[in-house]
Design an enzyme around this catalytic site. Structure first.
Site, PDB file in Angstrom:
ATOM      1  N   HIS A 275       0.840  -1.209  -0.053  1.00 51.69           N
ATOM      2  CA  HIS A 275      -0.012  -0.171  -0.058  1.00 51.69           C
ATOM      3  C   HIS A 275       0.897   1.307  -0.126  1.00 51.69           C
ATOM      4  O   HIS A 275       2.024   1.360   0.741  1.00 51.69           O
ATOM      5  CB  HIS A 275      -1.025   0.114   0.921  1.00 51.69           C
ATOM      6  CG  HIS A 275      -1.842   1.258   1.227  1.00 51.69           C
ATOM      7  ND1 HIS A 275      -2.998   1.320   0.605  1.00 51.69           N
ATOM      8  CD2 HIS A 275      -1.757   2.344   1.868  1.00 51.69           C
ATOM      9  CE1 HIS A 275      -3.715   2.415   0.703  1.00 51.69           C
ATOM     10  NE2 HIS A 275      -2.817   3.170   1.396  1.00 51.69           N
TER      11      HIS A 275
ATOM     12  N   ASP B  35     -15.188   1.333   5.662  1.00 55.14           N
ATOM     13  CA  ASP B  35     -14.055   2.002   4.947  1.00 55.14           C
ATOM     14  C   ASP B  35     -14.578   2.358   3.514  1.00 55.14           C
ATOM     15  O   ASP B  35     -14.274   3.743   3.265  1.00 55.14           O
ATOM     16  CB  ASP B  35     -12.871   1.450   4.684  1.00 55.14           C
ATOM     17  CG  ASP B  35     -11.738   2.015   4.204  1.00 55.14           C
ATOM     18  OD1 ASP B  35     -11.276   3.087   4.821  1.00 55.14           O
ATOM     19  OD2 ASP B  35     -11.185   1.883   3.101  1.00 55.14           O
TER      20      ASP B  35
ATOM     21  N   ARG C 251     -13.902  11.270   3.729  1.00 56.20           N
ATOM     22  CA  ARG C 251     -12.566  11.819   4.270  1.00 56.20           C
ATOM     23  C   ARG C 251     -12.156  12.670   3.050  1.00 56.20           C
ATOM     24  O   ARG C 251     -11.688  13.787   3.321  1.00 56.20           O
ATOM     25  CB  ARG C 251     -11.434  10.723   4.580  1.00 56.20           C
ATOM     26  CG  ARG C 251     -11.700  10.142   5.930  1.00 56.20           C
ATOM     27  CD  ARG C 251     -10.671   9.035   5.796  1.00 56.20           C
ATOM     28  NE  ARG C 251      -9.285   9.276   5.721  1.00 56.20           N
ATOM     29  CZ  ARG C 251      -8.488   8.574   5.084  1.00 56.20           C
ATOM     30  NH1 ARG C 251      -8.620   7.229   4.778  1.00 56.20           N
ATOM     31  NH2 ARG C 251      -7.288   9.068   5.097  1.00 56.20           N
TER      32      ARG C 251
ATOM     33  N   SER D 256      -8.174   3.120   7.726  1.00 52.13           N
ATOM     34  CA  SER D 256      -8.411   3.011   6.208  1.00 52.13           C
ATOM     35  C   SER D 256      -7.493   1.947   5.371  1.00 52.13           C
ATOM     36  O   SER D 256      -7.937   1.000   5.009  1.00 52.13           O
ATOM     37  CB  SER D 256      -8.586   4.307   5.336  1.00 52.13           C
ATOM     38  OG  SER D 256      -8.782   4.100   4.090  1.00 52.13           O
TER      39      SER D 256
ATOM     40  N   LYS E 124      -8.383  -2.786   5.198  1.00 48.82           N
ATOM     41  CA  LYS E 124      -8.521  -3.568   3.808  1.00 48.82           C
ATOM     42  C   LYS E 124      -7.436  -4.767   3.905  1.00 48.82           C
ATOM     43  O   LYS E 124      -7.918  -5.870   3.419  1.00 48.82           O
ATOM     44  CB  LYS E 124      -8.400  -2.517   2.573  1.00 48.82           C
ATOM     45  CG  LYS E 124      -9.455  -1.419   2.440  1.00 48.82           C
ATOM     46  CD  LYS E 124      -9.176  -0.769   1.227  1.00 48.82           C
ATOM     47  CE  LYS E 124      -8.035   0.257   1.328  1.00 48.82           C
ATOM     48  NZ  LYS E 124      -8.602   1.554   1.976  1.00 48.82           N
TER      49      LYS E 124
END
Length: 473
Positions: A99, A178, A185, A200, A204
């Protein structure tokens, strides 16, 4: 009209907390209990709250922050707001993901996921759309005709069996809390909250049931967390929470002062990703792909060291196996076989025929002689966002062909009047204000040319105390 609070999910009772009290408590900087955090996440998931209430909670969290225990509870509750994926036992230890905290021109996921698949890993990547000025992986992939980001858990399993990797969106089944919070957001100026970002990102990954995770934490003027101090806080939170939730988590800091690569914008970044998958492309993009991929191969035991893992990723990019995995993923996620072939094995002209070309192209020129010391990422992102490459409200349509091509590199000598950037537009032409903003991105000094340093700054490993103890024999 019914009085406010009567038969309302926001009113406290003997059986549940009050959302109003929770918002007030966080607004006043007090620590929330697990029960209160769980109630908030459940109420978000079940559609029991007004957007105004969710926005108030997000802003209160942004202003007052959360204790580590609160962030851990938030992440766990978000992850279990939907299904947690289950995989075949033979995949144990091979499930990995990456990520990025977001940057300008950051298309690393597109070549990295198939490169990891080519090295024997399984990559069930649940990704997102653009947040603020940063681009989203899903937006890039949706510039490919036919690519379907919406996939059920059962479909994800089939795609992983065929291609070894998939890149999908959150759904009502996967981390639904999320999906709602992520969109809000973006429009409530709370993107850069450390606890909200931690929840967030990691919710995931927990729902993916991963073995290992590498985090690309960006620093610099084009990053969501621009300073090393703020990025360090986020990285420490991510590594700590991820590790405590059972994922082998490592963070790598990388520079995001200048755009990553030489192309910015959804379809242009797909084009550059294909160059990387062909064994070419910009050196800074390849550096990040091989470093992050090598780290993951080391984390999951597929390589004895990061450097040897990086060499394996590089080989997958050079020998065509990563490109083959990318083509398999495209077809498994809805892209026509001929379209996938044209993208993966066609010329640049053929690839552009698939992705579409902009209607308006404008070149800007260097304002003086000298050496390029910086190409600031933020001004470029702001202009492209205004031209339609990003969103100003939830659900807004993206202009996939809007983008920029850098014609010069940091450290390169340029002359006055030399083109340094191409701007691709769909319908809007560049205004004088946009031109001025873009020209402010090019920093030229009267010095000798130089070779810029590496993108990767440092690596953050988990603390031994955070690693869960194994039980049993």
């Amino acid at each position: 009209m019914q009085p406010y609070g009567a038969m309302d999910p926001n009113v406290s009772s003997s059986s549940r907390p009050s959302m109003l009290d929770i918002i007030q408590k966080k607004r006043d900087g007090k620590k929330l209990q697990e029960e209160e955090i769980g109630y908030f996440v459940k109420a978000v998931t079940q559609g029991e709250l007004r957007d105004a209430q969710i926005g108030a909670m997000l802003m209160a969290t942004w202003l007052k922050g959360m204790e580590p225990e609160e962030t851990l509870a938030l992440t766990r509750e978000m992850a279990t707001s939907g299904r947690v994926l289950k995989w075949p036992e033979k995949w144990r230890g091979l499930l990995v993901d990456k990520h990025s905290t977001g940057g300008v021109g950051d298309k690393v996921s597109l070549p990295l996921a198939p490169a990891l698949a080519a090295c024997g890993c399984k990559v069930p990547m649940i990704s997102g759309r653009g947040l603020g000025h940063t681009g989203g992986t899903l937006d890039k992939l949706e510039s490919i005709p036919g690519f379907r980001v919406s996939q059920s858990p059962e479909q994800m399993k089939k795609i992983l069996q065929k291609a070894g990797c998939c890149i999908v969106e959150q759904s009502q089944e996967l981390v639904p809390a999320d999906k709602i919070l992520y969109a809000l957001r973006d429009v409530t100026a709370t993107v850069d909250s450390v606890p909200l970002a931690t929840g967030s990102i990691l919710s995931k990954k927990v729902a993916e049931n991963l073995s290992a995770l590498v985090l690309d934490v960006k620093i610099g003027n084009g990053a969501v967390f621009p300073t090393l101090e703020s990025a360090q806080q986020l990285a420490e939170s991510l590594v700590s929470v991820g590790t405590q939730l059972g994922i082998n988590t490592v963070a790598i800091f990388s520079k995001m002062d200048s755009p990553l690569g030489r192309r910015v914008g959804n379809s242009l970044e797909v084009l550059e990703s294909l160059e990387c998958l062909d064994g070419g492309g910009p050196t800074d993009l390849r550096e990040l792909v091989t470093t992050l991929g090598g780290t993951l191969l080391w984390q999951c035991g597929r390589a004895p060291s990061v450097s040897q893992g990086s060499a394996r990723i590089a080989k997958a990019l050079d020998d065509g196996s990563a490109l083959g995995a990318f083509r398999a993923m495209l077809q498994a996620q809805g892209v026509d076989a001929n379209t996938a072939k044209a993208l993966c094995h066609g010329t640049e002209e053929q690839r552009l025929q698939v992705l579409g070309s902009p209607r308006v192209q404008t070149a800007l020129v260097a304002h003086c002689d000298g050496t390029v010391h910086q190409i600031l990422a933020m001004p470029i992102a702001q202009v492209l966002h205004a031209l339609g490459a990003g969103r100003t409200k939830e659900g807004q349509r993206i202009q996939h062909q809007v983008g920029a091509e850098l014609l010069v590199s940091v450290g390169e000598r340029v002359r006055k009047g030399m083109p340094w950037i191409w701007i691709h537009c769909v319908s809007l032409e560049l205004s004088d204000a946009n031109r001025s903003t873009l020209q402010s991105a090019l920093i030229i000094k009267d010095t000798e040319p130089f070779v810029p340093g590496p993108k990767v700054v440092k690596t953050l490993l988990p603390k031994v105390s955070e690693v869960p103890r194994k039980t049993g024999t």
